[in-house]
Design a protein around this motif. Structure first.
Motif, PDB file in Angstrom:
ATOM      1  N   ALA A 182      24.928  26.375  41.321  1.00 54.84           N
ATOM      2  CA  ALA A 182      25.178  26.397  39.880  1.00 54.84           C
ATOM      3  C   ALA A 182      24.046  27.053  39.090  1.00 54.84           C
ATOM      4  O   ALA A 182      24.304  27.880  38.204  1.00 54.84           O
ATOM      5  N   PRO A 183      22.767  26.741  39.372  1.00 55.18           N
ATOM      6  CA  PRO A 183      21.689  27.377  38.606  1.00 55.18           C
ATOM      7  C   PRO A 183      21.627  28.896  38.775  1.00 55.18           C
ATOM      8  O   PRO A 183      21.130  29.589  37.885  1.00 55.18           O
ATOM      9  N   SER A 184      22.113  29.419  39.906  1.00 52.65           N
ATOM     10  CA  SER A 184      22.066  30.866  40.147  1.00 52.65           C
ATOM     11  C   SER A 184      23.437  31.511  40.004  1.00 52.65           C
ATOM     12  O   SER A 184      23.656  32.645  40.453  1.00 52.65           O
ATOM     13  N   ARG A 185      24.348  30.818  39.350  1.00 55.28           N
ATOM     14  CA  ARG A 185      25.742  31.244  39.258  1.00 55.28           C
ATOM     15  C   ARG A 185      25.902  32.673  38.738  1.00 55.28           C
ATOM     16  O   ARG A 185      26.751  33.432  39.221  1.00 55.28           O
ATOM     17  N   GLU A 186      25.124  33.078  37.754  1.00 55.57           N
ATOM     18  CA  GLU A 186      25.317  34.372  37.112  1.00 55.57           C
ATOM     19  C   GLU A 186      24.969  35.553  38.012  1.00 55.57           C
ATOM     20  O   GLU A 186      25.329  36.691  37.696  1.00 55.57           O
ATOM     21  N   SER A 187      24.294  35.311  39.124  1.00 58.94           N
ATOM     22  CA  SER A 187      23.961  36.406  40.040  1.00 58.94           C
ATOM     23  C   SER A 187      25.105  36.706  41.013  1.00 58.94           C
ATOM     24  O   SER A 187      25.032  37.687  41.768  1.00 58.94           O
ATOM     25  N   PHE A 188      26.152  35.888  40.980  1.00 59.70           N
ATOM     26  CA  PHE A 188      27.266  36.042  41.914  1.00 59.70           C
ATOM     27  C   PHE A 188      28.411  36.835  41.282  1.00 59.70           C
ATOM     28  O   PHE A 188      28.591  36.850  40.065  1.00 59.70           O
ATOM     29  N   GLU A 189      29.205  37.484  42.160  1.00 55.06           N
ATOM     30  CA  GLU A 189      30.435  38.133  41.708  1.00 55.06           C
ATOM     31  C   GLU A 189      31.384  37.073  41.151  1.00 55.06           C
ATOM     32  O   GLU A 189      31.247  35.887  41.448  1.00 55.06           O
ATOM     33  N   THR A 190      32.359  37.510  40.355  1.00 59.43           N
ATOM     34  CA  THR A 190      33.202  36.541  39.650  1.00 59.43           C
ATOM     35  C   THR A 190      34.002  35.661  40.599  1.00 59.43           C
ATOM     36  O   THR A 190      34.182  34.476  40.324  1.00 59.43           O
ATOM     37  N   TRP A 191      34.498  36.194  41.700  1.00 54.70           N
ATOM     38  CA  TRP A 191      35.259  35.360  42.633  1.00 54.70           C
ATOM     39  C   TRP A 191      34.410  34.204  43.144  1.00 54.70           C
ATOM     40  O   TRP A 191      34.879  33.077  43.262  1.00 54.70           O
ATOM     41  N   SER A 192      33.157  34.491  43.460  1.00 55.36           N
ATOM     42  CA  SER A 192      32.262  33.432  43.932  1.00 55.36           C
ATOM     43  C   SER A 192      31.984  32.420  42.831  1.00 55.36           C
ATOM     44  O   SER A 192      31.873  31.212  43.092  1.00 55.36           O
ATOM     45  N   ARG A 193      31.898  32.890  41.584  1.00 55.18           N
ATOM     46  CA  ARG A 193      31.692  31.952  40.474  1.00 55.18           C
ATOM     47  C   ARG A 193      32.863  30.983  40.370  1.00 55.18           C
ATOM     48  O   ARG A 193      32.672  29.790  40.116  1.00 55.18           O
ATOM     49  N   PHE A 194      34.083  31.485  40.558  1.00 56.26           N
ATOM     50  CA  PHE A 194      35.249  30.599  40.531  1.00 56.26           C
ATOM     51  C   PHE A 194      35.158  29.555  41.634  1.00 56.26           C
ATOM     52  O   PHE A 194      35.503  28.386  41.434  1.00 56.26           O
ATOM     53  N   CYS A 195      34.707  29.971  42.817  1.00 58.47           N
ATOM     54  CA  CYS A 195      34.551  29.017  43.927  1.00 58.47           C
ATOM     55  C   CYS A 195      33.483  27.975  43.611  1.00 58.47           C
ATOM     56  O   CYS A 195      33.657  26.792  43.912  1.00 58.47           O
ATOM     57  N   ILE A 196      32.385  28.425  43.025  1.00 58.06           N
ATOM     58  CA  ILE A 196      31.317  27.494  42.642  1.00 58.06           C
ATOM     59  C   ILE A 196      31.853  26.458  41.653  1.00 58.06           C
ATOM     60  O   ILE A 196      31.616  25.260  41.793  1.00 58.06           O
ATOM     61  N   ASP A 197      32.607  26.932  40.664  1.00 59.34           N
ATOM     62  CA  ASP A 197      33.097  26.040  39.617  1.00 59.34           C
ATOM     63  C   ASP A 197      34.185  25.095  40.105  1.00 59.34           C
ATOM     64  O   ASP A 197      34.225  23.912  39.711  1.00 59.34           O
TER      65      ASP A 197
END
Length: 203
Positions: A182-197
């Motif tokens: 979560a703290p490094s979320r913005e460094s990931f591609e959008t698909w990975s951000r969806f998985c994180i969330d």
């Protein structure tokens, strides 16, 4: 013409996706969509160069997240990764296009599953037992690359984090604690951000 641009990849009409209910982000009810989208009459193989900028078709992309002992495998997409628009972004997903040659020219879920497992084997060396489960779908119409792809998310729960990259494009690959995503979320591609969330928060 490069090998990547001349390959033929699995696509479905975006109109069929719309009929089932287009969404933005993550959708947990993947099986309902795949039962319709991966019917042989709904799928076809098209030259990749012809579909990369055609939002009337969705390219089906297996996206496998490797998880083990409270950690998840991640990497930075290098220049040898096929999708240039994602280079230098961090990613949790391993996989790629369903290629006609990999799937032996067949359409449908069996062809998808065969190609997904072959893509996984090409990209990483997994030296642990595990369980592979369908987890959901990802759609991101907010970007040009997302508008022509539909991600099929799988979680591969491994007994041990014994994974090494086989492809040079998986740069700086390693398992990191899920709590650090979560703290490094913005460094990931959008698909990975969806998985994180949606899949990895609080786990």
């Amino acid at each position: 013409m490069t090998a990547k641009s001349s390959e033929r990849v699995l696509v479905v009409p975006a109109a069929e996706f719309d009929r089932l209910g287009r969404f933005q982000g993550f959708e947990a009810d993947a099986q309902r969509y795949l039962d319709a989208l991966l019917r042989p009459e709904s799928t076809s193989f098209r030259p990749r160069a012809d579909v990369e900028d055609d939002p009337s078709l969705k390219q089906i992309i297996p996206y496998v997240v490797l998880r083990s002992q409270g950690k998840v495998f991640c990497y930075t997409r290098g220049n040898s990764q096929g999708e240039a628009r994602l280079h230098s972004l961090r990613s949790l997903g391993v996989g790629g296009h369903v290629d006609e040659a990999d799937a032996e020219g067949c359409c449908g879920f069996e062809a998808y599953d065969t190609a997904m497992r072959r893509e996984l084997d090409e990209e990483v060396d997994i030296r642990s037992r595990g369980v592979l489960k369908l987890a959901g779908l990802i759609n991101d119409d907010s970007t040009p690359v997302g508008s022509v792809h539909l991600g099929v998310v799988h979680i591969y729960e491994l007994e041990n984090p014994f994974v090494a990259p086989r492809e040079r494009g998986l740069v700086d690959s390693r398992f990191i604690p899920i709590a650090e995503l979560a703290p490094s979320r913005e460094s990931f591609e959008t698909w990975s951000r969806f998985c994180i969330d949606e899949l990895l928060s609080g786990r």
